[in-house]
Write an enzyme that holds these catalytic residues in place. Structure first.
Site, PDB file in Angstrom:
ATOM      1  N   GLU A 296     -36.356  90.305   0.522  1.00 46.56           N
ATOM      2  CA  GLU A 296     -35.312  91.235   0.969  1.00 46.56           C
ATOM      3  C   GLU A 296     -35.873  92.633   1.249  1.00 46.56           C
ATOM      4  O   GLU A 296     -35.322  93.643   0.808  1.00 46.56           O
ATOM      5  CB  GLU A 296     -34.183  91.296  -0.062  1.00 46.56           C
ATOM      6  CG  GLU A 296     -33.517  89.952  -0.261  1.00 46.56           C
ATOM      7  CD  GLU A 296     -32.294  89.970  -1.176  1.00 46.56           C
ATOM      8  OE1 GLU A 296     -32.248  90.803  -2.084  1.00 46.56           O
ATOM      9  OE2 GLU A 296     -31.403  89.138  -0.955  1.00 46.56           O
ATOM     10  N   ASP A 375     -28.334  81.639  -3.594  1.00 46.48           N
ATOM     11  CA  ASP A 375     -28.165  82.953  -4.210  1.00 46.48           C
ATOM     12  C   ASP A 375     -26.817  83.079  -4.923  1.00 46.48           C
ATOM     13  O   ASP A 375     -25.905  83.706  -4.409  1.00 46.48           O
ATOM     14  CB  ASP A 375     -28.271  84.029  -3.111  1.00 46.48           C
ATOM     15  CG  ASP A 375     -28.274  85.431  -3.685  1.00 46.48           C
ATOM     16  OD1 ASP A 375     -28.347  85.566  -4.912  1.00 46.48           O
ATOM     17  OD2 ASP A 375     -28.209  86.382  -2.892  1.00 46.48           O
ATOM     18  N   GLU A 403     -21.085  88.842  -8.757  1.00 48.23           N
ATOM     19  CA  GLU A 403     -21.285  89.323  -7.387  1.00 48.23           C
ATOM     20  C   GLU A 403     -20.492  88.521  -6.348  1.00 48.23           C
ATOM     21  O   GLU A 403     -19.617  89.045  -5.674  1.00 48.23           O
ATOM     22  CB  GLU A 403     -22.774  89.277  -7.064  1.00 48.23           C
ATOM     23  CG  GLU A 403     -23.074  89.710  -5.650  1.00 48.23           C
ATOM     24  CD  GLU A 403     -24.555  89.611  -5.321  1.00 48.23           C
ATOM     25  OE1 GLU A 403     -25.357  89.341  -6.226  1.00 48.23           O
ATOM     26  OE2 GLU A 403     -24.902  89.814  -4.138  1.00 48.23           O
TER      27      GLU A 403
HETATM   28  O1  GCW Z   1     -27.854  88.281  -4.583  1.00 47.71           O
HETATM   29  C1  GCW Z   1     -28.734  89.190  -4.053  1.00 47.71           C
HETATM   30  C2  GCW Z   1     -28.047  90.491  -4.186  1.00 47.71           C
HETATM   31  C3  GCW Z   1     -28.972  91.663  -4.185  1.00 47.71           C
HETATM   32  C4  GCW Z   1     -30.028  91.426  -5.241  1.00 47.71           C
HETATM   33  C5  GCW Z   1     -30.766  90.141  -4.902  1.00 47.71           C
HETATM   34  C6  GCW Z   1     -31.807  89.788  -5.951  1.00 47.71           C
HETATM   35  C7  GCW Z   1     -31.111  93.041  -6.628  1.00 47.71           C
HETATM   36  O2  GCW Z   1     -27.111  90.597  -3.158  1.00 47.71           O
HETATM   37  O3  GCW Z   1     -28.213  92.805  -4.468  1.00 47.71           O
HETATM   38  O4  GCW Z   1     -30.907  92.518  -5.352  1.00 47.71           O
HETATM   39  O5  GCW Z   1     -29.872  89.088  -4.852  1.00 47.71           O
HETATM   40  O6  GCW Z   1     -31.493  88.963  -6.789  1.00 47.71           O
HETATM   41  O7  GCW Z   1     -32.889  90.311  -5.919  1.00 47.71           O
END
Ligand code: GCW
Length: 822
Positions: A296, A375, A403
């Site tokens: 990311e 995720d 989340e």
């Molecule tokens: O789920 C995603 C989130 C990000 C997060 C990432 C991760 C901290 O949207 O906000 O970053 O995973 O786990 O690294």
């Protein structure tokens, strides 16, 4: 006589226990137990309770003192009077603690001649604290405590929580207020919340907490930051919770002034080693370091053509002399993937990246693997990587902060979901190899392993922004300690401690919690669709297509004929082939794939029949209606608890559940309408697209309001809303239903950039007024800001004029979607 006395006491304590509670004490309330307030109960413990820790540690440390004070606080709260409490050493330690593994404890009633006492022994001081909390739970559950003899050993050594707190005090994906650790790039001056949080963590066996975001600010390693980390570590220390930090992999370059962060460059290795030495001089018991790299947008070893093992090892080696652990996140994937290529699949990423590296990691390095391959979606299969790594330490990463799971505005108790993953047999060896055993290192004899939960508790009084969400932290800790506990056991424990005792209270709350994940799943993404939310935005409101046709790879491939990702080996992305053969066999064909994961693994036509016999499309319709109905039912169930729990928490949870019920309807209508339009297949039961009693705002007589299309269209009824661009607008229509008392339901939009006001008039008289003052995470008119106001008991007859007036404020245009009269 005794009966009278008990009843009197009961009346008093019930009244007492109903005082307003903020939720701050969570499950450590230590409510007086009416039935037990008598000498016999205290005497059951003997003349004293003696705390002894293993020989490795001194007998009077702050951990043992915290344990003693907690025991005193708990017993006094529940039983009214405290027996003698001693921190004992020497012979008792040799006798009761010497053989205990680290972090484990023994509670034993000792009878020596006429002397009786209770011993709480720990393999370490931390074990003693865990023993204290275990005894207090027994007392709270009114279990016998007069002849105890039990030992508990935690299932895994790693029982950590991670925090995604930024140094400025904000929290990435935090829903319970600002950081308890940081403000304005400093540790907070008042760290009492950290200490109280340490107490909560300790009470459920968590032994370490990382204190900054995995999207790490390189500044965390600056020399002036180390004393600040040390202060936070000190606030945790009495509770046996060790601090850990996340670091930016480019630190040697950004902070150290080197021209490289290549993990194989000796200067880089020397920099890490010197920096870690410096860290340990400031925080001698630092638990370890976490790294998110090549993920990311974070830099990583790929910048130099190096592997993740190279990256992990350079920091792991620096930690070795200090006994620290290095966690390297398995959450590595390409977020610029070409969606036109049907062979591309984000789910493959973790296994593709780490399988070739198995065995290349240092013994104190741990690959931290999210429960599923994507995720933290509402439902995913277990990540195949758990079954792949044999010669590498691993830990499972679970997300406590909700989340994709309603952001603490929807009640979603996660233990049932976590249990499904933890108990899932990966068939990694001839005997049973559930994920919990693999992640803990038991299957392949790894030295360390276990559980990491992303907690993100914050400064809000109840820590998470929703009283019921506290249960997820509790469940995480209890499962990390003993993953064989059932979701029901955990939810009953938590409810009893947090809201009880009281039979109606215990069973109602527990039933809501236990069904809540499936309820949420049924209106946000059943069949393995994943959470159908705004995946490039706030991850909260409904947006069915947000995950399609972009590089993030959370595709569900819905088109006019069908839906789902073909991940089979035969015709799809081959993801299924990452599982061991026994598991792959099940997921390879739609016929053997469990319904709840069908479209995660396969692209099927809407008319495909599930094992239940229903078509996919009908199931989608049915489930969304059932889910919204279940959410509405939570409100009814909760209302029965008025007067049985304290009024403040009763009202706060009621408001949250009412909100959730309203939001479940937005999800239901949006997803159902989207699939109705896309598939062209009608709902057999005639509900989809039909909304009895609903009048669209855009079809009312408008004064100043103008119709606007909403994006995504499915987030508003009819795809349209009306929005006000002047100081005050109104919309009206004539009621034509049957006379009587009605519920008037107004769907409006509440963005976070203004405080629009609304008034409801019936025949020119104000019936209700309110301000759109919620802080939902959007500035747009969309599925996130869509809100519901219910005005009950409105007397109406045919011909009455209903008029709604909106006054915009700031960026909020007093937008309206519809009015529904029931
Ligand atoms: O789920 C995603 C989130 C990000 C997060 C990432 C991760 C901290 O949207 O906000 O970053 O995973 O786990 O690294």
């Amino acid at each position: 006589m005794r009966g009278w006395r008990l009843r009197l006491l009961f009346a008093c304590t019930t009244a007492f226990s109903l005082h307003a509670e903020s939720g701050y004490d969570a499950w450590l309330r230590y409510q007086a137990l009416p039935a037990r307030v008598n000498e016999a109960d205290i005497q059951a413990l003997g003349d004293s309770v003696r705390l002894v820790s293993g020989p490795k540690m001194s007998g009077s440390s702050e951990v043992l003192l915290a344990a003693r004070d907690e025991l005193s606080r708990g017993i006094r709260g529940m039983l009214g009077r405290v027996p003698r409490l001693e921190v004992a050493e020497g012979a008792l330690s040799a006798r009761f603690a010497a053989d205990l593994p680290a972090d484990s404890f023994r509670i034993k009633t000792v009878q020596q001649g006429s002397i009786r006492y209770t011993v709480i022994a720990g393999g370490t001081e931390r074990g003693v604290v865990y023993g204290v909390f275990a005894l207090l739970r027994k007392i709270a559950f009114e279990q016998p405590i007069d002849s105890l003899d039990e030992t508990e050993v935690p299932y895994a050594p790693i029982r950590w929580v991670n925090h995604w707190d930024n140094l400025d005090g904000s929290i990435e994906r935090g829903y319970g207020g600002r950081s308890i650790f940081w403000e304005n790039r400093h540790a907070r001056s008042d760290l009492s919340r950290v200490s109280d949080y340490g107490r909560l963590l300790s009470s459920i066996g968590i032994n370490a907490c990382s204190i900054n975001n995995v999207n790490a600010d390189p500044g965390i390693l600056a020399a002036e930051m180390l004393p600040e980390i040390a202060r936070i570590a000190a606030a945790f220390r009495p509770w046996g919770v060790r601090a850990a930090i996340s670091v930016d992999f480019a630190s040697p370059k950004i902070l150290g002034g080197l021209d490289t962060f290549d993990p194989l460059d000796p200067r880089v290795a020397a920099w890490w080693s010197a920096k870690v030495d410096e860290l340990y001089r400031a925080i001698p018991d630092l638990a370890g370091i976490i790294i998110k790299a090549d993920s990311e947008g974070r830099v990583g070893p790929s910048a130099y053509g190096r592997t993740h093992a190279d990256a992990a090892n350079v920091v792991a080696r620096a930690l070795q002399p200090h006994g620290g652990l290095l966690f390297y996140r398995g959450f590595v994937y390409d977020h610029h993937m070409d969606w036109r290529n049907p062979k591309n699949d984000r789910a493959r990423a973790a296994d593709d990246n780490f399988r070739p590296l198995d065995g290349n990691f240092e013994p104190n390095a741990v690959v931290q693997i999210k429960n599923g391959p994507i995720d933290f979606q509402v439902r995913e299969p277990a990540s195949p990587l758990f079954g792949t790594l044999e010669k590498t330490n691993q830990a499972i990463e679970l997300q406590i902060t909700q989340e994709y799971l309603g952001q603490a505005r929807h009640t979603v108790f996660l233990a049932p979901m976590w249990k499904e993953v933890l108990d899932f047999d990966m068939h990694a060896a001839p005997r049973a190899t559930p994920v919990k055993a693999l992640a803990s290192g038991k299957v392949f004899g790894r030295p360390v392993g276990g559980f990491v939960g992303v907690s993100n508790a914050g400064l809000s009084e109840n820590w998470f922004g929703n009283h019921l969400s506290q249960a997820n932290l509790y469940a995480f800790g209890r499962l990390a300690w003993n993953p064989d506990l059932s979701a029901r056991e955990i939810s009953e424990e938590w409810t009893r401690l947090t809201f009880g005792p009281g039979r109606e209270v215990d069973s109602t709350i527990s039933e809501i919690q236990l069904s809540s994940w499936r309820t949420y799943e049924s209106y946000t993404g059943p069949l393995g669709l994943q959470t159908l939310t705004d995946i490039t935005g706030n991850h909260y409101g409904v947006n069915v297509e947000a995950s399609e046709r972009n590089g993030w790879g959370q595709w569900h491939n819905a088109d006019a004929q069908g839906v789902g990702m073909d991940r089979s080996v035969k015709s799809g992305t081959g993801f299924v082939g990452q599982y061991r053969a026994e598991v792959a066999k099940v997921y390879e064909s739609p016929a053997s794939t469990p319904d709840e994961l069908l479209v995660f693994f396969h692209h099927v036509r809407y008319t495909y029949r599930l094992h239940s016999g229903k078509t996919v499309i009908q199931y989608l319709y049915d489930l969304h209606y059932e889910g919204a109905e279940a959410a509405a039912n939570y409100v009814r169930q909760w209302r029965k608890l008025q007067g049985l729990i304290d009024e403040r928490r009763y009202q706060e949870v009621l408001a949250q559940l009412e909100y959730q019920a309203g939001q479940a309807e937005v999800w239901r209508d949006a997803v159902v309408n989207w699939f109705l339009k896309t598939s062209g297949i009608a709902d057999e039961k005639g509900r989809a697209g039909n909304h009895p009693g609903r009048t669209e705002a855009e079809s009312m007589q408008l004064e100043g309001y103008t119709p606007v299309p909403v994006t995504p269209w499915e987030a508003a009824s009819g795809g349209m809303a009306v929005s006000c661009g002047i100081s005050r607008c109104a919309a009206r229509f004539v009621f034509e239903g049957s006379p009587g008392l009605h519920e008037v339901r107004i769907r409006y939009f509440d963005q976070n950039n203004g405080l629009a006001r609304f008034r409801l008039f019936v025949n020119g008289e104000v019936r209700e007024q309110w301000v759109a003052s919620d802080r939902l995470p959007t500035e747009k008119i969309d599925g996130t800001s869509s809100s519901l106001k219910i005005v009950a008991g409105v007397a109406l007859k045919s011909g009455d004029e209903i008029r709604i007036e909106g006054s915009p404020d700031g960026g909020e245009s007093a937008a309206l979607d519809y009015i529904e009269i029931q």
